[in-house]
Scaffold this active site. Structure first.
Site, PDB file in Angstrom:
ATOM      1  N   ASP A 183      -6.089   5.112  10.036  1.00 23.21           N
ATOM      2  CA  ASP A 183      -7.547   4.869   9.552  1.00 23.21           C
ATOM      3  C   ASP A 183      -7.835   3.774   8.876  1.00 23.21           C
ATOM      4  OD1 ASP A 183      -7.406   7.479  10.349  1.00 23.21           O
ATOM      5  OD2 ASP A 183      -7.173   8.412   8.564  1.00 23.21           O
TER       6      ASP A 183
ATOM      7  N   GLU B  98     -10.037  13.529  14.585  1.00 21.74           N
ATOM      8  CA  GLU B  98      -9.475  13.783  13.219  1.00 21.74           C
ATOM      9  C   GLU B  98     -10.266  14.918  12.597  1.00 21.74           C
ATOM     10  OE1 GLU B  98      -8.537  10.583  10.492  1.00 21.74           O
ATOM     11  OE2 GLU B  98      -7.363   9.602  11.895  1.00 21.74           O
TER      12      GLU B  98
ATOM     13  N   HIS C 297       0.707  -1.228   0.115  1.00 19.25           N
ATOM     14  CA  HIS C 297      -0.242   0.057   0.066  1.00 19.25           C
ATOM     15  C   HIS C 297       0.940   1.282   0.065  1.00 19.25           C
ATOM     16  CE1 HIS C 297      -3.741  -2.406   0.976  1.00 19.25           C
ATOM     17  NE2 HIS C 297      -4.214  -1.537   0.006  1.00 19.25           N
TER      18      HIS C 297
END
Ligand code: FAD
Length: 502
Positions: free
Chosen positions: A152, A265, A94
């Site tokens: 996240d 956040e 990723h």
């Protein structure tokens, strides 16, 4: 004479062709190593790409290890004598720009090692380097325990995030994921299998955490656990005033655990981007969209408070008390009551949605930054308003939230701007098309330039530099330790060459 000319031509052709022949040669390992490298087209093709979808780097082979000892054998062989090939651990790939790649070398598919074992006292879990955080959550929650710091997105590997830092909405309270590791098993670039911790081989421990895969391959991490709450109150509130938004964010991250939130956040809704109003009730969604249109930018404060049976009777009171003190736009608050698992795994639903629209496997020229608190208003004016909002369109998510630097351990390799106690995390998470990648990348470069020119002391996260001087600048006073540790643990410079540091 004609023969001589023919020979010269032949030799010249050979000189030019040889490097490309060598490149496409498969890596032949001695039988005594008892290792099988995969090199079929689909394996090589999958290992050549990453989430960024911007680079393609072909490895020579892929190893799916059945034990850490196999990785050790491979690295001992590679490190022995002349450098034969380089090696990159790959979790989920990723990365954004080939950080987990290796040209013509060996990719180690870490997902082949993925076990999770929870200790009897439930104080920690021993987790394989290739395990996904989502599986760590499943395994630990079964026993009523949970790690305390999350990214996240949970479909990334433990080794991959610990090589960066692992940040998200719990960092202000519990630190990044690298601050919540008790011990590691690491295989160095010399093939040694070492256990390290703050007490044992601490130089390796500190180097590897945030070390961008440069010093060793993490095969086991001992992760701190705490009690797992059952549910989360997940809240979003809208602001039209940036200063009111950041003031509330900063106050919330300074509050004690019992009175404050567990997760915080923030993101920006911009009138030139896609505004996802789906968190709000259907009746309010057009009002939210209108608000964005009329203000240009709306600031979304996102918090969560976890609870379970013991705190159920008081949770609504706690939330009321908290939200009453905040200056969001009256009426623009929406709250969801979800399981702890669904809250933490929330980005998976976004992934599924984007996949169904064919918008997941697209180029991702992301820019992630840390900005000191005292300069966040300058950043907002100089970058968000003057650059991002002036684009014809934007596609993707913009995150902006503060966190506490004292939760980071400066001995570790990970870098965060070291100017102030409160540091903002900025995620400019743009999606692109193959055609407009250069355009988005040039906007990113402009942002970095503007910050530099106006004295905003940014630090990049998940970055990819190609010039040595940029790495030296990035690590600042830590550079000498970083390069000394490379000589110590990976003297042949075999590991994670896709980071382009050495
Ligand atoms: P890879 O891309 O496979 O590897 C990354 C680097 O680590 C490479 O250099 C690789 O060689 C090295 N490496 C991998 N495994 C090991 C190992 N076991 N030992 C040593 N080195 C290793 N990050 C955050 O911090 N917070 C977020 O909220 C967040 N959200 C994200 C959301 C999405 C949708 C995506 C795609 C990424 C997000 N990230 C986030 C970034 C993510 O943490 C990094 O990209 C991380 O590297 C991904 O892990 P991976 O397993 O895919 O690593």
């Amino acid at each position: 004479m004609a023969n001589l000319r023919l020979m010269v031509i032949l030799v010249t052709v050979l000189i030019y062709l040889l490097p490309s022949c060598i490149k496409s040669l498969e890596i032949i390992l001695p039988k005594s190593l008892n290792l099988t490298l995969l090199n079929d087209t689909s394996t090589i093709s999958a290992a050549s790409q990453d989430f960024g979808n911007i680079t393609t780097v072909k490895p020579g082979g892929v190893l799916c290890p059945s034990s850490p000892a196999e990785i050790s054998r491979l690295l001992s062989y590679a490190a022995n004598g002349e450098r034969k090939f380089q090696v990159a651990a790959r979790g989920q790939g990723h990365s954004l720009k080939g950080q987990a790649s290796v040209l013509d070398g060996v990719i180690i598919n870490m997902t082949c090692l993925s076990g999770v074992v929870v200790s009897d006292d439930m104080k920690y879990a021993d987790v394989a380097g290739g395990a996904l955080w989502v599986d760590v959550l499943k395994k630990t929650a079964e026993k009523g325990a949970s790690p305390v710091s999350w990214t996240d997105y949970l479909h990334v590997s433990v080794g991959g995030t610990l090589s960066n830092a692992g940040i998200g909405g719990e960092v202000f309270r519990n630190g990044p994921q690298i601050s919540n590791v008790l011990e590691l098993d690491v295989i160095t670039g010399k093939g040694e299998m070492l256990t390290c911790s703050p007490q044992l081989n601490s130089e390796l421990f500190d180097g590897v955490l945030g070390g961008l895969g440069q010093f060793g391959i993490i095969t086991r991490a001992r992760i701190v656990l705490n009690h797992a709450p059952k549910r989360a109150k997940w809240i979003r509130m809208l602001y039209s005033d940036f200063t009111a938004f950041t003031k509330d964010q900063e106050r919330l991250i300074s509050m004690a655990n019992d009175t404050g939130v567990d997760y915080l956040e923030g993101q920006l809704f911009m009138s030139n981007g896609v505004v996802d109003t789906s968190f709000f009730p259907p009746a309010d969604q057009s009002k939210v969209a209108d608000l964005v249109k009329s203000h240009g930018i709306i600031y979304v404060l996102e918090v969560a408070k976890y609870y379970d049976d013991a705190t159920l009777p008081i949770i609504n009171q706690v939330i009321d008390k908290l939200t009453k003190t905040l200056s969001y736009l009256p009426g623009f608050i929406s709250m969801h009551d979800v399981t702890y698992f669904d809250f933490l795994n929330r980005v998976k639903a976004e992934e599924d949605k984007l996949r169904s629209l064919g918008l997941w496997d697209v180029p991702h020229p992301w820019l992630n930054l840390f900005v000191p608190k005292s300069q966040i208003l300058d950043f907002h004016n100089g970058v968000v308003k003057d650059i991002l909002l002036k684009q014809n369109s934007t596609s993707g998510l913009t995150l902006l939230y503060p966190t506490n630097r004292n939760k980071w351990d400066n001995r570790m390799s990970a870098m965060i701007t070291d100017e102030e106690d409160v540091v903002y995390v900025i995620g400019l998470l743009q999606s692109a098309t193959p055609q407009n990648v250069p355009e988005v990348e040039s906007v990113n470069e402009k942002i970095i330039r503007v910050c530099k020119d106006s004295g905003i002391k940014i630090k990049q996260y998940l970055m990819h530099y190609t010039r040595k001087e940029d790495w030296v600048e990035h690590f600042g006073t830590k550079w000498s330790d970083f390069s000394r540790r490379k000589d110590l643990f990976d003297p042949k410079k075999l590991l994670s060459p896709g980071q382009d540091i050495f």
